[in-house]
Write a protein that holds these residues in place. Structure first.
Motif, PDB file in Angstrom:
ATOM      1  N   VAL A  88      73.727 -47.074  40.227  1.00 14.21           N
ATOM      2  CA  VAL A  88      74.027 -45.753  40.337  1.00 14.21           C
ATOM      3  C   VAL A  88      75.315 -45.503  41.329  1.00 14.21           C
ATOM      4  O   VAL A  88      75.647 -46.425  42.038  1.00 14.21           O
ATOM      5  CB  VAL A  88      72.945 -45.097  40.882  1.00 14.21           C
ATOM      6  N   PRO A  89      75.980 -44.385  41.218  1.00 14.25           N
ATOM      7  CA  PRO A  89      77.150 -43.874  41.773  1.00 14.25           C
ATOM      8  C   PRO A  89      77.109 -44.079  43.355  1.00 14.25           C
ATOM      9  O   PRO A  89      78.069 -44.552  43.933  1.00 14.25           O
ATOM     10  CB  PRO A  89      77.470 -42.717  41.387  1.00 14.25           C
ATOM     11  N   ALA A  90      76.122 -43.977  43.897  1.00 12.17           N
ATOM     12  CA  ALA A  90      75.930 -44.057  45.412  1.00 12.17           C
ATOM     13  C   ALA A  90      76.236 -45.366  46.006  1.00 12.17           C
ATOM     14  O   ALA A  90      76.701 -45.456  47.140  1.00 12.17           O
ATOM     15  CB  ALA A  90      74.485 -43.517  45.717  1.00 12.17           C
ATOM     16  N   THR A  91      76.134 -46.188  45.135  1.00 11.65           N
ATOM     17  CA  THR A  91      76.293 -47.696  45.511  1.00 11.65           C
ATOM     18  C   THR A  91      77.813 -48.378  45.169  1.00 11.65           C
ATOM     19  O   THR A  91      78.182 -49.284  45.759  1.00 11.65           O
ATOM     20  CB  THR A  91      75.436 -48.974  44.867  1.00 11.65           C
ATOM     21  N   PHE A  92      78.548 -47.448  44.623  1.00  8.86           N
ATOM     22  CA  PHE A  92      79.784 -47.601  44.289  1.00  8.86           C
ATOM     23  C   PHE A  92      80.855 -47.641  45.453  1.00  8.86           C
ATOM     24  O   PHE A  92      80.648 -46.598  46.472  1.00  8.86           O
ATOM     25  CB  PHE A  92      80.690 -46.975  43.106  1.00  8.86           C
TER      26      PHE A  92
ATOM     27  N   GLN B 223      86.244 -44.235  40.853  1.00 11.48           N
ATOM     28  CA  GLN B 223      87.297 -43.978  40.415  1.00 11.48           C
ATOM     29  C   GLN B 223      87.577 -44.305  38.917  1.00 11.48           C
ATOM     30  O   GLN B 223      87.853 -43.675  37.887  1.00 11.48           O
ATOM     31  CB  GLN B 223      88.581 -44.278  41.152  1.00 11.48           C
ATOM     32  N   ARG B 224      87.163 -45.769  38.765  1.00 12.55           N
ATOM     33  CA  ARG B 224      87.070 -46.240  37.601  1.00 12.55           C
ATOM     34  C   ARG B 224      86.208 -45.775  36.573  1.00 12.55           C
ATOM     35  O   ARG B 224      86.524 -45.753  35.444  1.00 12.55           O
ATOM     36  CB  ARG B 224      87.172 -47.670  37.644  1.00 12.55           C
ATOM     37  N   VAL B 225      84.798 -45.550  37.033  1.00  8.53           N
ATOM     38  CA  VAL B 225      83.894 -45.136  36.313  1.00  8.53           C
ATOM     39  C   VAL B 225      84.193 -43.727  35.620  1.00  8.53           C
ATOM     40  O   VAL B 225      83.879 -43.314  34.648  1.00  8.53           O
ATOM     41  CB  VAL B 225      82.610 -44.995  37.006  1.00  8.53           C
TER      42      VAL B 225
END
Lengths: 364, 310
Positions: free
Chosen positions: A132-136, A142-144
Motif C-alpha cells: 500500500v502507498p504508505a510503505t512507498f 510518483q511512479r505509481v
C-alpha cells in the motif's frame, strides 16, 4: 478546424473576488509537450483543473478535439491527470491503484494484469505492486501515480508539478524518463512547474503564466533569449537577469547607453532595433553576458567587486558601479576578491531592452 | 506519539480515574440485585448477601414475579383484567407491575436505530456538500449548528405543538424524526471534520479515472472515512439511546423509550424503585457495551483522526 487537441478560449476563472485566470487562451497541437511555467499562485493548477473539468470557467470555453467540452464532467473527458500531491488511493495496493481506471472501464482481468505489469516494468515498480502507498518511498509514489495515468489510453495527460516532492537526482532521472515516455506514447502533455530549468529541459513549447494570464508561449530557448516582457525575463534564469534603467544617448550617429557612471557603446544592429523616439529604457543583461576583467580595458566600464558567491560550476560576482549594480557569472577557476577594482564589458547584441512603462520588450 | 513509560504515579492516577468512572456502574449493577430493604440502607450495602433477581423479573417478566407471590395478575381472553392482589417488589402496585419494560426496550431500539441511520445519512450528505462544494458558503454550517445553541427545552415546546398538529405525537416515526432533527447538527459537524481531513484530490483522481462525482464519493470518500462514520454513528446512537426530554413530552401510552420508562418506576408509598431502575439501566447499557466492544478498533482510530483536528 485545426488539429489542435486542446484549446482554451479566453478562459477566466474567479474564486469569489479573486481572479485566478484572466482571459487565458492556449492551444496545444496533438502530440506536443507544453510546459506551463509560473510561480506559485500564477494559475497553473487552476488551468489544469479547468482542462480536467474539476473546475468550470467563469467565462470562456474549453475545446477538446474540436468539441466544446466546457460543460462536460471530468469522467466524460478521458484525460489523465497526475496531481500535485499525487492523490494515490491509500487503502489500495500499488497494483490496485494502477489498475483502478481499467477496472472502472470494465477491461477484462487478464488484459488488466498484462497492461499493469507492462507499465510496472517500464516504470521499474514491479516489486511494490503488492504493497500500500504508505510503505512507498517518494519516488515510488510518483511512479505509481504516473502508472495510474499511463495505464489508460487518454486523449491527453495533465501533470501538476509531478516531480516537486522528489530529491534532486531522482527529479533529473524521472524528468528524462518522462520526456522519453512522451515521445514513445506520442500523447499530448500539459505539464505545470514553477522550475524554469525543468521547463527548459522538458518542453517543446513553454507557456509562461504570470498573475493568471499567458505572458509568452515560445520554444524554451526563445523564452530565455527573447522574453516577451520584463516579468518573463526576471522569472527565467538563475541568477536572475540584471535589469537596469538606462539613458539612451545618440551623438553623431553613434549610440551609447548610460546607467550609473557607466556608458556602454551600442552596436548599429542593437541601435536599429530601438525606435528613434526612445530616450529611456530598461536594459536586461544576462549575468553570463557580463564580462568581468581584472585589468582596466579601454572602452570598458570600471567598477568594484562587492560580493562573490561560488555556485559550483560558476561563480556569481556582484559588481558595483556607484549607483548601479550588476551580477555576472564567470567560469569557476577565475578568482576575484571583494573590493577588487575591475573592468566590465557587455556586448550590446546580448542586451534586451524593455519599455519603461509597459515592461514589454522593445525591438525584434 | 512515542509510547509512554508506565510509572507508579501514572498507575495511581489511572486507578483513581477508573474508580471514579466505574463506581456508578458498579453501584448500578450492585443495586439491581438488592432486595428493596437494602436499596437505601444505612450504612450502605456494597454487595448484597441476599441477592435477588426480582428487580429484573419486574421489568422483564412481571407476571412470573406476581404468580410467585401468590397474587395472580393476568389478562383473560375476554380482555378482563384482574387487579394485582399483592404488592410487587418495593411495594409497587397496579399498572407498573402488570406492564413489563419490553415496550420501552423495543421502542428504544427501533427509534434509536432508525433515527441514527437517518441522522448519519442526512449528516453525511450535508457534510459532503459543505466540505466539498462549499454549499451555503460560510453561514450554513453555523446555521445547522444553531439548533444546538439553546437549551433543548426551548425547542421542545414548539415540537409538541407542531407534532400535535400533524398527529406525530406518540408515534415511532414522530420520535424518529425528532431525534434525527436534533442530532443532525452533530453528525454533520463530526463527519465534516473527517471529510475535511481527506485530501479532495483523491476523489478528483477517481473522477479523472472514470467515476462520476457521486460515485467517487460513494466508492472513494465513504470507504476512506469509514472509521469516522462508525465513530459518529456510535456517538449519535448513544445520544438517541439516552435521550429523555423529547421522549417524555412526545409520547403518551403507545410509544415508550427506556429513559422514560425508568422515570415511571416510582411508587406512591416507597418513592423511587431504585432496584428496579438499576435493573433496567443495567439492561439498557448491554447493547451499547456490545456494540462498543465490536467497533472499538475503529472508534479509537476514528477519534484520534480528524474529530478534533483544525
Amino acid at each position: 478546424m485545426s488539429d489542435n487537441l486542446l484549446e482554451l478560449r479566453s478562459v477566466s476563472k474567479n474564486y469569489g473576488k479573486t481572479q485566478a485566470l484572466e482571459e487565458l487562451s492556449l492551444a496545444l497541437p496533438k502530440g506536443s509537450l507544453v510546459v506551463l511555467l509560473g510561480p506559485a499562485g500564477a494559475g497553473k493548477t487552476t488551468t489544469l483543473r479547468l482542462v480536467a473539468g474539476l473546475e468550470s470557467p467563469t467565462k470562456g470555453s474549453v475545446w477538446l478535439e474540436g468539441q466544446d467540452v466546457t460543460k462536460w464532467q471530468p469522467n466524460q473527458r478521458n484525460i489523465a491527470m497526475v496531481f500535485d500531491n499525487l492523490a494515490l488511493y491509500p487503502n489500495r495496493t500499488g497494483y490496485e491503484n494502477i489498475a483502478f481506471p481499467m477496472h472502472l472501464a470494465r477491461v477484462p482481468k487478464a488484459d488488466i494484469e498484462r497492461r499493469v505489469s507492462a507499465i510496472a516494468d517500464q516504470l521499474r515498480i514491479s516489486h511494490i505492486l503488492g504493497r500500500v502507498p504508505a510503505t512507498f518511498s517518494g519516488g515510488e509514489r510518483q511512479r505509481v501515480a504516473l502508472g495510474r495515468a499511463m495505464v489508460r489510453e487518454p486523449k491527453m495527460f495533465l501533470l501538476d508539478e509531478p516531480l516537486s516532492s522528489l530529491d534532486f537526482m531522482l527529479r533529473i532521472e524521472l524528468r528524462t524518463e518522462l520526456k522519453r515516455l512522451q515521445k514513445d506514447v506520442g500523447k499530448t502533455f500539459l505539464y505545470a512547474t514553477p522550475d524554469y530549468t525543468e521547463a527548459l529541459a522538458l518542453g517543446d513549447m513553454v507557456c509562461v503564466i504570470l498573475k493568471g494570464s499567458v505572458r509568452q508561449l515560445a520554444p524554451a530557448q526563445t523564452l530565455y533569449d527573447r522574453p516577451a516582457d520584463r516579468d518573463v525575463a526576471r522569472f527565467v534564469g538563475n541568477p536572475p537577469i540584471n535589469l537596469v534603467r538606462g539613458e539612451l544617448d545618440r551623438v553623431d550617429g553613434r549610440a551609447s547607453i548610460r546607467f550609473g557612471n557607466v556608458a556602454l557603446p551600442l552596436s548599429p544592429e542593437a541601435e536599429r532595433n530601438l525606435p528613434s523616439g526612445v530616450k529611456q529604457v530598461e536594459v536586461g543583461i544576462r549575468p553570463e553576458n557580463v564580462v568581468v576583467q581584472r585589468q582596466a580595458n579601454a572602452g570598458a566600464a570600471l567598477g568594484r567587486i562587492s560580493d562573490v558567491e561560488p555556485l559550483g560550476m560558476h561563480t556569481a560576482v556582484e559588481v558595483d558601479f556607484q549607483g548601479a549594480g550588476l551580477t555576472a557569472t564567470i567560469a569557476g577557476e577565475r578568482e576575484f576578491e571583494e573590493n577588487q577594482p575591475v573592468s566590465v564589458n557587455i556586448l550590446s547584441e546580448t542586451m534586451i531592452f524593455f519599455d519603461l512603462v509597459t515592461g514589454k520588450r522593445i525591438g525584434a | 506519539m512515542p509510547p509512554k513509560k508506565f510509572t507508579w504515579y501514572n498507575g495511581i492516577g489511572l486507578t483513581l480515574a477508573l474508580i471514579f468512572a466505574l463506581f456508578p456502574v458498579f453501584w448500578m449493577v450492585s443495586t439491581s440485585f438488592k432486595p428493596s430493604n437494602e436499596w437505601v440502607k444505612q450504612p450502605p450495602v456494597w454487595i448484597s448477601g441476599n441477592a435477588t433477581v426480582e428487580n429484573y423479573l419486574t421489568i422483564l417478566w412481571p407476571s412470573v414475579l406476581l404468580e410467585k407471590r401468590g397474587g395472580l395478575t393476568q389478562y383473560t381472553e375476554e380482555g378482563e383484567q384482574k387487579v394485582a392482589e399483592t404488592t410487587g417488589v418495593g411495594g409497587a402496585v397496579g399498572d407498573i407491575l402488570i406492564k413489563s419494560a419490553w415496550q420501552a426496550i423495543w421502542g428504544s431500539i427501533i427509534i434509536s436505530v432508525f433515527a441514527t441511520a437517518l441522522s448519519i445519512i442526512v449528516g453525511l450528505m450535508a457534510a459532503l456538500s459543505i466540505s466539498r462544494y462549499r454549499f451555503g458558503g460560510n453561514t450554513t454550517p453555523f446555521f445547522i449548528l444553531s439548533g444546538r445553541m439553546f437549551p433543548p427545552i426551548a425547542i421542545a415546546i414548539p415540537f409538541v405543538v407542531m407534532f400535535s398538529d400533524v398527529g406525530a405525537t406518540d408515534t415511532y416515526w414522530g420520535l424518529i424524526l425528532a431525534y434525527a432533527a436534533v442530532t443532525v447538527p452533530f453528525s454533520t459537524w463530526m463527519l465534516k471534520s473527517f471529510i475535511d481531513d481527506l485530501p479532495k484530490e483523491i476523489e478528483e483522481a477517481a473522477m479523472m479515472d472514470g467515476l462520476s462525482r457521486w460515485m467517487a464519493h460513494v466508492k472513494i470518500t465513504i470507504p476512506l472515512i469509514k472509521g469516522g462514520i462508525i465513530a459518529t454513528t456510535l456517538f449519535i446512537l448513544i445520544l438517541n439511546w439516552s435521550e429523555f426530554l423529547f421522549a417524555l413530552i412526545l409520547t403518551y401510552t403507545k410509544v415508550a423509550t427506556i429513559p422514560v420508562q425508568l422515570a415511571k418506576y416510582f411508587s406512591a408509598t416507597e418513592g423511587a424503585l431504585y432496584g428496579v431502575q438499576a435493573a433496567l439501566a443495567t439492561v439498557s447499557i448491554v447493547p451499547l457495551v456490545i456494540i462498543g466492544f465490536f467497533i472499538q478498533k475503529h472508534l479509537v482510530r476514528g477519534l484520534t483522526l480528524g474529530a478534533i483536528k483544525r
